[in-house]
Design a protein around this motif. Sequence first.
Motif, PDB file in Angstrom:
ATOM      1  N   ASN A 196       0.693  -0.958  -0.200  1.00  0.00           N
ATOM      2  CA  ASN A 196       0.187   0.189  -0.272  1.00  0.00           C
ATOM      3  C   ASN A 196       1.129   1.405   0.261  1.00  0.00           C
ATOM      4  O   ASN A 196       0.449   2.126  -0.794  1.00  0.00           O
ATOM      5  N   LYS A 197       1.835   1.643   0.709  1.00  0.00           N
ATOM      6  CA  LYS A 197       3.404   2.677   1.031  1.00  0.00           C
ATOM      7  C   LYS A 197       3.160   2.348  -0.177  1.00  0.00           C
ATOM      8  O   LYS A 197       3.046   4.227  -0.970  1.00  0.00           O
ATOM      9  N   GLN A 200       0.562   4.594  -2.577  1.00  0.00           N
ATOM     10  CA  GLN A 200       0.570   5.427  -2.812  1.00  0.00           C
ATOM     11  C   GLN A 200       1.526   6.067  -2.533  1.00  0.00           C
ATOM     12  O   GLN A 200       1.513   7.311  -3.393  1.00  0.00           O
ATOM     13  N   LYS A 201       2.646   5.567  -2.846  1.00  0.00           N
ATOM     14  CA  LYS A 201       4.038   6.634  -3.135  1.00  0.00           C
ATOM     15  C   LYS A 201       4.126   6.925  -4.680  1.00  0.00           C
ATOM     16  O   LYS A 201       4.582   7.801  -4.838  1.00  0.00           O
ATOM     17  N   GLN A 203       1.261   7.158  -6.369  1.00  0.00           N
ATOM     18  CA  GLN A 203       0.119   7.460  -7.230  1.00  0.00           C
ATOM     19  C   GLN A 203      -0.738   6.332  -7.305  1.00  0.00           C
ATOM     20  O   GLN A 203      -0.700   7.378  -9.241  1.00  0.00           O
ATOM     21  N   GLU A 205      -3.585   4.458  -6.818  1.00  0.00           N
ATOM     22  CA  GLU A 205      -4.084   4.097  -6.203  1.00  0.00           C
ATOM     23  C   GLU A 205      -5.718   4.190  -6.756  1.00  0.00           C
ATOM     24  O   GLU A 205      -6.447   2.736  -6.919  1.00  0.00           O
ATOM     25  N   ASN A 225      -6.482   0.193   3.163  1.00  0.00           N
ATOM     26  CA  ASN A 225      -6.737   1.405   1.759  1.00  0.00           C
ATOM     27  C   ASN A 225      -7.937   0.823   0.746  1.00  0.00           C
ATOM     28  O   ASN A 225      -7.994   0.342  -0.206  1.00  0.00           O
TER      29      ASN A 225
END
Length: 395
Positions: A196-197, A200-201, A203, A205, A225
């Motif tokens: 998930n990190k 998100q890092k 972008q 999603e 998430n």
Amino acid sequence: MIVISLTFLGAYVLSSLLLFKYPTLIHRRKQLKFHCCHISHRGGAAENLENTLSAFENKGMVDRVDIEEHMSASDHCLIWCFTAYEVLQYEILCCEAKNDMLEIDVQLTKDGKVVVSHDNNLLRLAGCGINISDVNYDDIPSLQCVLPVDFTNGHCCQGGKDRKIPLLQDIFAKYPDIPINIDIKTNNDILIKETNKLIQKYQREEITVWGNFSYRITSKCFRENPNIPLLFSARKVFLLVLMMYTGLLPFVPLRESCLELFMPQVLARAKSKDNLWSPSVPAFIGKGLKMPETPSRFGIFHAVKYSLSCLRQIPAFEERLKKKSYSILFWLINRLLMNKALFHHLKKRGIQTYLWVLNEDKDYENAFQLGVTGVMTDYPSKLRKYLDLKQVAQS
């Protein structure tokens, strides 16, 4: 009382049929940022070593278009008319094997790195029985030069120089705009958090979908998430089919965004003993029988399983059982899962449906006739060739 019951039953049936056809009357349509017809399974496991950067690049060449063959293809009842320019453009498109989505699997190393690999144990991939979770990333051995390809009935893929298991962040960095389908292979909270990190890092999603057959893993992904599109777990697929045939589906909200199903006829066609649907048959030694271990919990299910494991050691019984039981089983599964009305209903709700793993033109054709969104394949170039030819035929 009977009149009241019939009235309620009639109202239920009518409202179920109405909402099945018009689900957006009570459900908001999901707005996914991607629409994927062409999905490369493990990057294209039959054209390059699975889950390597070379596989994701999809530089495998496809066969040259034979114009005369298509002009005389009576089985398609079509006459293909290509100019020299159109043939050149077609070959360029096929060689690029444009992917709509990449399907990958992730594992976690001992030093906390998220790597792209289907197996945790590296016996099949690297020829050594170590686990990815037990070693640091720098200590992971290279893949073998030749790997068997699932769903191809014995086909093996011979790779090139690239035999390294890549990091998930390398895939994200190299393909920032391509939707990626992530299968979280291990029930590991750290793996889910680190994945998930990275999502998100980079972008991603809105252009990533994740989950697993396991309901526990998929639920953890959603809790970690809820903004990332979610796959249906095996349990939710079962409930989906159950609700479909009881009329409850139109009334139930669905948190999942993508449905992945296997095509039963593809698994039924497989012959080798290593295929995942083949039963584990105890060894038959000489004229005697090797008795399996007695199950620890002897419920009804275990009693039946124990009895069948004994009978399966008799070759004649095993062969007869496989032919009859599997033909019935796959017929039943095919009737329940391959439902065009179900796929159409999900499409109206904004849920995409993918079938895996299809590697033949006839399977591609059957899948798209059912109305699915996309097809997952080990041969990205072959699927691209099929899609491009189909587009030309329809134009």
